[in-house]
Design an enzyme around this catalytic site. Sequence first.
Site, PDB file in Angstrom:
ATOM      1  N   HIS A  89      -8.848   2.022   2.757  1.00  0.00           N
ATOM      2  CA  HIS A  89     -10.299   2.195   2.781  1.00  0.00           C
ATOM      3  C   HIS A  89     -10.965   0.821   2.847  1.00  0.00           C
ATOM      4  CE1 HIS A  89     -10.076   1.173  -1.449  1.00  0.00           C
ATOM      5  NE2 HIS A  89      -9.390   2.268  -1.741  1.00  0.00           N
TER       6      HIS A  89
ATOM      7  N   THR B 132       0.819  -1.215   0.000  1.00  0.00           N
ATOM      8  CA  THR B 132       0.000   0.000   0.000  1.00  0.00           C
ATOM      9  C   THR B 132       0.848   1.258   0.000  1.00  0.00           C
ATOM     10  OG1 THR B 132      -1.839   1.144   1.060  1.00  0.00           O
ATOM     11  CG2 THR B 132      -0.269   0.048   2.520  1.00  0.00           C
ATOM     12  N   ARG B 133       0.357   2.252  -0.712  1.00  0.00           N
ATOM     13  CA  ARG B 133       0.888   3.608  -0.644  1.00  0.00           C
ATOM     14  C   ARG B 133      -0.236   4.570  -0.253  1.00  0.00           C
ATOM     15  NH1 ARG B 133       0.233   3.197  -6.620  1.00  0.00           N
ATOM     16  NH2 ARG B 133      -0.927   5.029  -7.364  1.00  0.00           N
TER      17      ARG B 133
ATOM     18  N   ARG C 223      -6.929  -4.409  -8.111  1.00  0.00           N
ATOM     19  CA  ARG C 223      -7.110  -3.606  -9.316  1.00  0.00           C
ATOM     20  C   ARG C 223      -6.018  -2.543  -9.426  1.00  0.00           C
ATOM     21  NH1 ARG C 223      -9.312   1.132  -9.060  1.00  0.00           N
ATOM     22  NH2 ARG C 223     -10.299   0.657  -7.061  1.00  0.00           N
TER      23      ARG C 223
ATOM     24  N   HIS D  52      -9.643  -2.011   0.568  1.00  0.00           N
ATOM     25  CA  HIS D  52      -8.365  -2.550   1.040  1.00  0.00           C
ATOM     26  C   HIS D  52      -8.590  -3.496   2.222  1.00  0.00           C
ATOM     27  CE1 HIS D  52      -6.506   1.438  -0.527  1.00  0.00           C
ATOM     28  NE2 HIS D  52      -6.447   0.518  -1.467  1.00  0.00           N
TER      29      HIS D  52
END
Length: 404
Positions: free
Chosen positions: A204, A199-200, A293, A207
């Site tokens: 939410h 993750t960057r 995605r 995720h």
Amino acid sequence: MALVNPHGKEKVLKPLLLTGDELVSEKERAKSMKQVRLSSRETGDLIMLGIGGFTPLTGFMGHADWKGSVETCTMADGTFWPIPITLSTSKEQADSLAIGEEVALVDDETGELMGSMKIEEKYSIDKTHECREVFKTDNPEHPGVLMVMNQGDVNLAGPVKVFSEGTFPTEFEGIYMTPAQTRKMFEENGWSTVAAFQTRNPMHRSHEYLVKIAVEICDGVLIHQLLGKLKPGDIPADVRRDCINVLTENYFVKGTTIQAGYPLDMRYAGPREALLHALFRQNFGCSHLIVGRDHAGVGDYYGPFDAHHIFDQIPADALETKPLKIDWTFYCYKCDAMASMKTCPHEPADRLNLSGTKLRKMLSEGEEVPEHFSRPEVLEILRRYYAGLTEKVDIKMHSHAIGK
């Protein structure tokens, strides 16, 4: 069952970070060497070499390895490597350096002495060719392309000795971890199957859903966030850290996730970066990489599932870490739950599409965030962050972020 092996033919971690008396003496020697300044990306790469995250590399790539990595994702000795790890300088400086000479490697932003390198090769590259192969574009508006095009004209190659991990261990104390540390934690937890969540962004609901799918089928999940530089408008790592902490404390079973961070800058290379993410997660001990995605994408440069497809195009034995491919996820009002294209039979109008870009845009413009987009505890932290900004950054929406 044991953890996956580190990457490479020898299957052992190769950290290049010096310690103790050897560190003291090599740093002293380096004071008399000519200095080569490192960009932020190169500093992050050097630190990954130091901690063993880029095992089995022993330094910055020569021309044969650069060419193989760019064109076939394979180094000269047959080792799988999907993105070149290189160090560049100006032609003027390169001309002043001799083959066999040792140089000091200095972070250009902080001035810190980060390591040393013995120069074995000097070579020029076709930057446009690298960009078209790795990023699938040479458009300078692509942040990864811009990074490559701004490099020096000559690459320097050779083995490195690493002196420092920069500010990461102190700035991100508690989440910055080396491969040896994550492997030790997995073993202490009794985990052998571990999924990495790259993750960057703050996490939410989509995720959260991806991670919970992985929790169902693996022993645990490493929520592994990037701590290096991002493009303008992305949310800084310390804010993301707080968001992830509050999310896992309130919405995950204790002992199912570990949050950690790694020191790289984002390259935004889409499918190729997904392969690199899987490769170095293997070194960190992860058996799987969650690939959702538009993994590691930016703008509309890649299809939403190009990062899924690329894993089917590499040799089956290229990586021990395998992709955990998950379809488009969203909140469905009719299902009254998080769902994916594989599990939800309803129409697009019934779905709330979630994306980090969309969330950043809503928050930056003071819009009301839909109820099912993100957890309230996370939104509270993010609203505080955006309220404290003195300069607004325009967030550009792309098709994947709005559900197209």
